[in-house]
Design a protein around this motif. Structure first.
Motif, short mmCIF file in Angstrom:
data_model
loop_
_atom_site.label_atom_id
_atom_site.label_comp_id
_atom_site.label_asym_id
_atom_site.label_seq_id
_atom_site.Cartn_x
_atom_site.Cartn_y
_atom_site.Cartn_z
N PHE A 105 0.81 -1.22 0.00
CA PHE A 105 0.00 0.00 0.00
C PHE A 105 0.84 1.27 0.00
O PHE A 105 0.37 2.33 -0.43
CB PHE A 105 -0.93 0.03 1.21
N ILE A 106 2.05 1.19 0.51
CA ILE A 106 2.88 2.38 0.70
C ILE A 106 3.09 3.18 -0.59
O ILE A 106 2.94 4.41 -0.60
CB ILE A 106 4.22 2.02 1.37
N PRO A 107 3.47 2.53 -1.71
CA PRO A 107 3.65 3.32 -2.95
C PRO A 107 2.39 4.06 -3.39
O PRO A 107 2.49 5.15 -3.98
CB PRO A 107 4.06 2.25 -3.97
N ILE A 108 1.22 3.48 -3.11
CA ILE A 108 -0.04 4.13 -3.49
C ILE A 108 -0.25 5.38 -2.65
O ILE A 108 -0.59 6.46 -3.16
CB ILE A 108 -1.23 3.17 -3.32
N TYR A 109 -0.04 5.25 -1.32
CA TYR A 109 -0.16 6.42 -0.45
C TYR A 109 0.80 7.52 -0.89
O TYR A 109 0.41 8.70 -0.98
CB TYR A 109 0.17 6.06 1.00
N GLN A 110 2.03 7.13 -1.17
CA GLN A 110 3.06 8.12 -1.49
C GLN A 110 2.78 8.83 -2.81
O GLN A 110 2.96 10.05 -2.92
CB GLN A 110 4.43 7.43 -1.52
#
Length: 223
Positions: A105-110
């Motif tokens: 999920f982190i790349p999507i949030y970023q």
């Protein structure tokens, strides 16, 4: 009036969507409820010549809204929701520690945060608080908020973003929901007053505090 109707529609969907299973019994019950409302309205029409006419008119108006909600719920349930079911079925089976952000999920949030000028850890915090990173059994709340980031339908219509570029905008798409949340925060002047922007997401000071505290914890763990 439109907002009230939307709340009705989502409330009915909440009652009958459950785990995403749709069957003939569900639709039959909805049809029965709609028929009962129609019968109540017929009775009201026959009583309008009696006393308390104004009160009966108000009651009839409320039943019209409720009847339309059932009609829309039936229309929704008989539509194709295969995409909705498949979107969150995989996530709800994940074994996630609430204190840790799932790596995918982190790349999507970023990416969403960079586009709209918000903190990616705040997006992660909202996702964690709202749906435990999309692992709750159903992503429709008791007040009618829907999807991964729990938008009210009318709000999502106004701020929804096609985050994954598939040509559709859906609160049931993880990327769309996260990008839409970032867009909503930015539209509410996140860059100038992040507390107030988060408050718009859920009108409660305790919620703002929880989001900021969770975001701060995520920031420490991921830096």
């Amino acid at each position: 009036m439109v907002n009230k109707l939307l709340v009705w529609i989502l409330t009915i969907i909440l009652l009958f969507l459950g785990q995403g299973k749709i069957n003939a019994a569900t639709l039959s019950e909805l049809e029965q409820q709609k028929k009962q409302i129609e019968e109540e309205r017929f009775k009201i029409k026959t009583e309008l010549k009696r006393e308390n006419r104004a009160e009966l008119v108000i009651k009839n108006s409320k039943l019209v809204v409720k009847e339309n909600a059932y009609k829309n719920a039936i229309k929704y349930l008989t539509g194709d929701i295969k995409e909705i079911n498949s979107e969150y079925s995989a996530y709800k089976m994940m074994n996630i520690n609430p204190g840790e952000i799932p790596e995918p999920f982190i790349p999507i949030y970023q990416a969403a945060a960079e586009r709209y000028g918000v903190d990616w850890t705040v997006l992660a915090a909202i996702h964690s608080i709202e749906t435990r990173f999309s692992t709750i059994n159903r992503m429709i709340s008791s007040v009618g908020a829907i999807g991964h980031m729990q938008f009210m339908p009318a709000t999502f219509v106004a701020y929804g973003i096609d985050g994954n570029g598939d040509g559709k905008i859906s609160p049931w798409s993880l990327e769309d929901a996260i990008y839409s949340a970032a867009n909503y925060l930015a539209a509410n002047n996140y860059s100038q007053d992040k507390r107030k922007a988060i408050w718009h997401y859920n009108h409660a000071d305790w919620y703002v505090n929880d989001v900021l505290a969770t975001a701060a914890a995520f920031s420490i763990k991921n830096n």
